[in-house]
Every structure is written in C-alpha cells, then in structure tokens.
Design an enzyme around this catalytic site. Structure first.
Site, PDB file in Angstrom:
ATOM      1  N   SER A  39       0.832  -1.201   0.000  1.00  0.00           N
ATOM      2  CA  SER A  39       0.000   0.000   0.000  1.00  0.00           C
ATOM      3  C   SER A  39       0.873   1.261   0.000  1.00  0.00           C
ATOM      4  O   SER A  39       1.696   1.443  -0.893  1.00  0.00           O
ATOM      5  CB  SER A  39      -0.949  -0.045   1.201  1.00  0.00           C
ATOM      6  OG  SER A  39      -1.960   0.928   1.104  1.00  0.00           O
ATOM      7  N   ARG A  43     -12.114   5.776   9.184  1.00  0.00           N
ATOM      8  CA  ARG A  43     -11.605   4.410   9.230  1.00  0.00           C
ATOM      9  C   ARG A  43     -12.629   3.423   8.677  1.00  0.00           C
ATOM     10  O   ARG A  43     -12.267   2.452   7.991  1.00  0.00           O
ATOM     11  CB  ARG A  43     -11.242   4.042  10.665  1.00  0.00           C
ATOM     12  CG  ARG A  43     -10.733   2.620  10.854  1.00  0.00           C
ATOM     13  CD  ARG A  43      -9.440   2.382  10.119  1.00  0.00           C
ATOM     14  NE  ARG A  43      -8.777   1.166  10.599  1.00  0.00           N
ATOM     15  CZ  ARG A  43      -7.638   0.708  10.131  1.00  0.00           C
ATOM     16  NH1 ARG A  43      -7.027   1.343   9.152  1.00  0.00           N
ATOM     17  NH2 ARG A  43      -7.098  -0.391  10.628  1.00  0.00           N
ATOM     18  N   ASP A  78      -8.164  -6.615  -5.243  1.00  0.00           N
ATOM     19  CA  ASP A  78      -7.842  -5.308  -4.661  1.00  0.00           C
ATOM     20  C   ASP A  78      -8.689  -4.201  -5.279  1.00  0.00           C
ATOM     21  O   ASP A  78      -8.611  -3.932  -6.475  1.00  0.00           O
ATOM     22  CB  ASP A  78      -6.357  -5.013  -4.870  1.00  0.00           C
ATOM     23  CG  ASP A  78      -5.831  -3.899  -3.972  1.00  0.00           C
ATOM     24  OD1 ASP A  78      -6.639  -3.088  -3.489  1.00  0.00           O
ATOM     25  OD2 ASP A  78      -4.604  -3.852  -3.760  1.00  0.00           O
ATOM     26  N   HIS A  86      -7.468  -5.577  -0.641  1.00  0.00           N
ATOM     27  CA  HIS A  86      -6.198  -4.873  -0.455  1.00  0.00           C
ATOM     28  C   HIS A  86      -5.422  -5.390   0.754  1.00  0.00           C
ATOM     29  O   HIS A  86      -4.188  -5.434   0.737  1.00  0.00           O
ATOM     30  CB  HIS A  86      -6.483  -3.381  -0.302  1.00  0.00           C
ATOM     31  CG  HIS A  86      -5.266  -2.527  -0.226  1.00  0.00           C
ATOM     32  ND1 HIS A  86      -4.350  -2.435  -1.255  1.00  0.00           N
ATOM     33  CD2 HIS A  86      -4.798  -1.712   0.763  1.00  0.00           C
ATOM     34  CE1 HIS A  86      -3.383  -1.601  -0.916  1.00  0.00           C
ATOM     35  NE2 HIS A  86      -3.618  -1.155   0.304  1.00  0.00           N
ATOM     36  N   ASP A  87      -6.110  -5.774   1.800  1.00  0.00           N
ATOM     37  CA  ASP A  87      -5.450  -6.250   3.021  1.00  0.00           C
ATOM     38  C   ASP A  87      -4.876  -7.652   2.898  1.00  0.00           C
ATOM     39  O   ASP A  87      -4.331  -8.182   3.874  1.00  0.00           O
ATOM     40  CB  ASP A  87      -6.426  -6.212   4.200  1.00  0.00           C
ATOM     41  CG  ASP A  87      -6.359  -4.906   4.977  1.00  0.00           C
ATOM     42  OD1 ASP A  87      -5.486  -4.073   4.669  1.00  0.00           O
ATOM     43  OD2 ASP A  87      -7.186  -4.722   5.892  1.00  0.00           O
TER      44      ASP A  87
END
Length: 383
Positions: free
Chosen positions: A158, A227, A323, A356-357
C-alpha cells in the site's frame, strides 16, 4: 516428541534524530523541518559490509512494530509477524530487517502531534505537508546513521509500496531490489476520491478544532467514520460475503432496528473505527492520506515513464486479484514501464479474496516468491 517451542522474537522501539537546525530536512514543498526524529525497530544484525539490510515500509496506519513482541507476555505480535523473523521469508537470521514509522506519523516519529520547537505546542495543521519522497529522504538519513551501505531490498504494501518505488527512483543505486505490494508510483483518481471523503469526515467533526484538539477528546467520530470507509476499500465484496454475508448482528431483527446497528458488517466497521481512535492521531490521518494523493513518481523527473527509467533495482511487483484500492492494472503497468526502459521486473498476483489487506491476511500466498526473490538478490550481491 513434541516440537521445541519457537523462541519469541523480542524487539524495542529506538529513536534517531535525522534533522537538526544545522542539518534541516528540506521538503519537496521547499519548507524545512529543523527537528525530525524517526522511531524505528531493528531485527537481526547488519553485516560488516552493511549490505544485508531489508527496509520494510508500513502502510497508512502502520508503525515500526512490524514483528515480534516488546515483552514475552504481549498478547499480539507486530503487524507482519508472518513475514519477519527467524526462518521466515524476511529471515532475521540472514538479514537485518529495519522498519521505521514514517515522517508525518504518530507512532514515535515527528508529525503533526509533535511539539513545534517554535511554539512549544503541537504543530497541528502548522505541520508542513509531506510527500512520500520526503518520507524516503528521512529514511535515507536514518539508514546512514545505522551504517547501511546498500540495501538488499525495500518492501512494503500500500503506502509502503509507494515508498519502495520512490526509494528506487530517488536512490537508484542504494538497493538491489524492491518488492512493492498492492501499490503504484502514483495514486489513481478513485483512490484520491476515497481519501477526500475520509478527510472530510475528520475536518467536519466539531471536535477537530482547527487541528488543535490536543488535550481534548478530538474528532473521534470523524476519525472513526474515516476508518470505516477506509476498511471498505481494504476488503472486497467476495470477502465480505464470506465473513459477514447479510447476517444480522446478534439476535437483532433488522426490521426492528431502525438505524441502529443491524448487520454484522456494520458492527465490524464500527469496531474498526473505535479501535483506530484509540491508537492513531486524526491529523496524521489527514497528512498521510494527502501524501498518498500527492504520490507521483514522475514529478520533477520529466514524465512518469522517465521516472521508471531511473529504476536500477530488480522489481518484484505484487498485485492482489481482489484489490479495490490498488487494482492489478497498476502493478502490471509498473512492470511494463520498468521493462520498457531495459530494467528487470516481474509480476506476481495473489489469488486472494481478501482485497487490499491480503498482503497482511494472506501472506503465505506470496511467501515463496518473496523468499526466492530475496535469495536471488543475495546471490547476485555475492557473485
């Protein structure tokens, strides 16, 4: 026979002053920081030649605590403990692994929550905008202090991938290879859009107080909401179906909940928002998301293509099939641009549903390609 227990990897935070009034850090904007400290952690030992180090660059809300524990009874290890340690892909018996909290962060490095030496109070929004290039220049000063002559590799996911690419363009001869995971040399418009909505949640919180909220609760709702949106971009539709589906939260009947939390996915987002508020500074969130927006490898280098021509390091670009935040076309483009100028680059794709994680949640999928790449770099270094 029972296997021998795995030794606990213990670590500690360390601090280095990388800018002083006599040696200020000049930022891309032209502004100067005369007092900069970076918080960092070191795993393994630097060899006498100073060329076995791997720099790990963290993502948006990460820190220097990439692996191990501060105390044997710590409940959780560092954020990439699957990757870093004895016998792991980033083998601390073999390499010296270094990770620092970025400039502009809030986990020990100088950022907007730090005391402004000119006023004696936290910078707040008086802190200058920083770019990924500024972060990398600060890291380079740290490595100079640590005696690192040449990095074996720079790796990160990232925002960390952005740093790895910037390292290769800013200091082409200071590393043998880079491993950018789920990142790119410039942020795409949709990514900037996601970041702007998150920033507006913070800026419009009455508790923001123009950025000088220190000593008060601060913009807790705004940061939590930011968040929550961020977490949506870090996951995929596929992973959310797997983890939550349309399951109600507890015994709740969504028909009778009104606008209270009714679904498991809602509860998860609220939980993630509360957790971040406990450990992260809202101003740093503003500054680091803006640094991502400002990331452009081509700035001041003629063009985006010409910037990639500067890269001398071997590149292992890792994409993640699912992603949303950094789609795989971005990593493929990186490889194409490096190859177009005669550089060596390869692409590996994580076939993970976790979005993405995945570089954090599904690391075993890329453990062997990374291990192989590092060993090849090491062999070339010793050839």
């Amino acid at each position: 026979m029972n296997a021998a227990p795995v030794p606990i990897l213990l670590t500690q935070r360390r601090y280095a002053r990388v800018a002083t009034p006599e040696n200020p850090l000049v930022l891309e904007s032209g502004q100067r920081l005369t007092d900069v400290t970076l918080c960092y952690e070191v795993f393994g030992r630097l060899n006498p030649a100073g060329d076995n180090a791997i720099l790990v660059c963290h993502a948006l809300t990460g820190d220097s605590h990439v692996a191990g524990r501060y105390r044997p009874d710590d409940p959780k290890p560092g954020w990439w403990d699957d990757a870093v340690g004895p016998g792991k892909a980033l083998d601390t018996d073999r390499y010296c692994v270094i990770c620092s909290n970025v400039l502009g962060g809030c986990q020990g490095s100088t950022g907007p929550s730090s005391v402004n030496p000119a006023t004696g109070r936290p910078y707040g929004l008086d802190f200058p905008l920083v770019t990924v290039r500024d972060m990398v220049r600060a890291q380079a000063r740290l490595l100079d202090l640590l005696g690192v002559r040449r990095l074996l590799a720079v790796i990160g996911g990232s925002l960390g991938a952005m740093q790895a690419l910037e390292w290769a363009a800013t200091y082409p001869d200071r590393m043998r290879g880079i491993i950018p995971i789920g990142g790119a040399g410039r942020f795409h418009p949709q990514g900037i859009a996601f970041n702007e909505v998150q920033r507006q949640a913070i800026l419009n919180d009455p508790g923001f107080l123009g950025g000088q909220y220190y000593g008060t609760p601060g913009p807790v709702r705004g940061l939590a909401t930011a968040r929550m949106l961020g977490m949506i971009t870090y996951r995929s539709d596929e992973s959310m179906w797997t983890q939550f589906g349309r399951n109600p939260q507890g015994e709740a009947n969504p028909l009778h909940q009104g606008f209270a939390v009714a679904y498991q996915v809602e509860s998860y987002l609220h939980y993630q928002g509360r957790k971040l508020v406990e450990r992260f500074d809202a101003n740093s969130y503003l500054y680091l998301t803006r640094a991502m927006d400002l990331m452009d490898l081509g700035r001041g280098r003629g063009s985006y293509e010409e910037a990639h021509a500067r890269i001398q390091a071997r590149v292992l670009a890792v994409g993640i099939r699912s992603d949303l935040l950094f789609p795989t076309y971005l990593q493929r483009e990186t490889v194409e641009l490096v190859r177009a100028s005669g550089g060596r680059a390869e692409y590996v794709e994580m076939d993970s549903p976790w979005g993405h994680d995945a570089f954090l949640l599904d690391f075993p999928l890329i453990e062997e390609p990374i291990r192989r790449f590092l060993q090849e770099l090491e062999a070339e270094e010793n050839a």
